[in-house]
Design an enzyme around this catalytic site. Structure first.
Site, PDB file in Angstrom:
ATOM      1  NE  ARG A  51      33.033 -20.752  -2.019  1.00 44.90           N
ATOM      2  CZ  ARG A  51      33.518 -21.912  -2.399  1.00 44.90           C
ATOM      3  NH1 ARG A  51      33.929 -21.642  -3.586  1.00 44.90           N
ATOM      4  NH2 ARG A  51      34.537 -22.458  -1.931  1.00 44.90           N
ATOM      5  CB  THR A  52      34.159 -17.547   4.105  1.00 46.83           C
ATOM      6  OG1 THR A  52      32.787 -18.742   4.148  1.00 46.83           O
ATOM      7  CG2 THR A  52      33.440 -16.961   5.777  1.00 46.83           C
ATOM      8  CE  LYS A  80      54.143 -18.957  19.639  1.00 41.13           C
ATOM      9  NZ  LYS A  80      54.972 -17.735  19.741  1.00 41.13           N
ATOM     10  NE  ARG A 101      34.629 -20.686   8.147  1.00 43.31           N
ATOM     11  CZ  ARG A 101      34.526 -20.949   7.108  1.00 43.31           C
ATOM     12  NH1 ARG A 101      35.153 -21.325   5.930  1.00 43.31           N
ATOM     13  NH2 ARG A 101      32.988 -20.779   6.244  1.00 43.31           N
ATOM     14  CG  HIS A 129      28.967 -19.209   6.829  1.00 46.88           C
ATOM     15  ND1 HIS A 129      29.250 -18.185   6.978  1.00 46.88           N
ATOM     16  CD2 HIS A 129      28.917 -20.561   6.294  1.00 46.88           C
ATOM     17  CE1 HIS A 129      30.126 -18.716   6.186  1.00 46.88           C
ATOM     18  NE2 HIS A 129      30.414 -19.244   5.567  1.00 46.88           N
TER      19      HIS A 129
HETATM   20  C1  NCD Z   1      30.519 -22.929   3.685  1.00 46.51           C
HETATM   21  C2  NCD Z   1      30.060 -23.342   5.728  1.00 46.51           C
HETATM   22  O1  NCD Z   1      31.787 -23.213   5.813  1.00 46.51           O
HETATM   23  O2  NCD Z   1      30.130 -23.392   6.247  1.00 46.51           O
HETATM   24  N1  NCD Z   1      31.217 -22.578   3.212  1.00 46.51           N
HETATM   25  C3  NCD Z   1      31.160 -21.378   2.740  1.00 46.51           C
HETATM   26  O3  NCD Z   1      31.512 -20.368   3.613  1.00 46.51           O
HETATM   27  N2  NCD Z   1      30.316 -21.015   1.605  1.00 46.51           N
HETATM   28  C4  NCD Z   1      29.747 -24.940   3.469  1.00 46.51           C
HETATM   29  C5  NCD Z   1      30.738 -25.855   3.505  1.00 46.51           C
HETATM   30  O4  NCD Z   1      31.641 -26.059   3.782  1.00 46.51           O
HETATM   31  O5  NCD Z   1      30.551 -27.104   3.014  1.00 46.51           O
END
Ligand code: NCD
Length: 305
Positions: A51-52, A80, A101, A129
């Site tokens: 999703r993100t 690397k 991320r 997040h």
């Molecule tokens: C979350 C995350 O990556 O922290 N997912 C997300 O981005 N919607 C929650 C999770 O992974 O449990």
């Protein structure tokens, strides 16, 4: 130049503006369809995501911009041995904005210090997040009509769950917020969040182990997955993973207007028989994630439509 590292980077007033913009985008998508023409978003994902990453990309595409990036550390020069600071210097030459991320807490913060483009923290280890929190705030405001004066149950992995940590930081700024922390003893909210955020702001909260005890008194339930990738050993994870399973039977204990949110992905913590309950809001929540990220990209790029 502005980055997004934590939900606290925006004041309550700025968040209102951002959510209003997301609301306008939802109503008039065509008005924004070319707002980012010629602009590029890079997604730098050193950790798995569905999703993100894809919602940031969908957001940029919906705005008429383009996207590039990598979806795992293995497929980037990180494998690397390249540092985050060198990678961001590189990406700054190619893109106008980026979302990162990373499994290490603070990595996006290191990136933003060496970046000449806005950096969005798309999740750093068990820390923060912020774009999920923007999504959650917009979802709550849309469902409930307001953000203060409610009792919110946070259930599951409160120790490692970065979505919960960011959401708490953001919500304590609204009046009349109360929390019920629902977790096994080993996955309690970290002490530094209890003392530095909740106690400091005198936010009332209680900690319970049984979900059934909390359900009758909640306005909103935020479920989370046990964060397998943050455990030091498999055995502990296996012991914890099915600690909570919300199902249709337990939903009978909850008020008629208690919405259920979840950042997703879900594993077993919400049974599929809850999906058809009108209070299940986790799929709607994903759609709000695209609108708010569109609003965020426009805001960080300082594009006014
Ligand atoms: C979350 C995350 O990556 O922290 N997912 C997300 O981005 N919607 C929650 C999770 O992974 O449990």
């Amino acid at each position: 130049m502005r980055h997004l590292m934590s939900p606290m980077d925006f004041s309550v007033e700025e968040l209102e503006k951002l959510m209003d913009l997301a609301g306008d985008i939802e109503k008039n998508p065509e008005k924004y369809a070319h707002a980012c023409a010629g602009k590029k978003l890079a997604t730098l994902f050193y950790e798995p995501s569905t999703r993100t990453r894809l919602s940031h990309e969908a957001a940029m595409l919906n705005l008429g911009g383009s996207i590039m990036g990598f979806s795992s550390a293995d497929s980037s020069s990180a494998s690397k041995g390249e540092s985050v600071s060198d990678t961001i210097r590189t990406i700054s030459c190619y893109a106008d904005i980026c979302a990162m991320r990373h499994p290490k807490e603070g990595a996006p913060m290191v990136a933003c210090r060496h970046s000449s483009i806005p950096v969005i923290n798309a999740g750093d280890g068990g820390h923060q997040h912020p774009t999920q929190t923007l999504t959650d705030l917009l979802t709550i405001r849309s469902l409930k009509g307001h953000l203060g004066n409610m009792t919110i149950g946070l259930c599951g992995d409160l120790k490692f769950g970065r979505t919960v940590h960011s959401l708490i930081h953001a919500l304590v700024r609204y009046p009349g917020i109360r929390f019920v922390m629902i977790s096994p003893e080993e996955l309690r909210l970290p002490g530094y969040i209890r003392s530095d955020v909740l106690d400091k702001k005198n936010v009332p909260y209680e900690e319970v182990v049984r979900l059934e005890d909390a359900l009758p008194n909640l306005d909103l339930l935020y479920m989370t997955r046990v964060q397998k990738e943050r455990f030091f050993n498999e055995e502990d994870y296996v012991r914890m993973k099915d600690f909570y399973i919300l199902d249709a039977k337990k939903m009978e204990l909850a008020p008629k207007d208690m919405y259920v949110l979840h950042p997703l992905p879900r594993v077993n913590e919400i049974s599929v028989d809850v999906d058809s309950d009108p209070r299940a809001a986790y799929f709607r929540q994903m759609q709000y994630g695209v609108y708010i990220r569109m609003a965020l990209i426009l805001t960080l790029l300082e594009i006014n439509v």
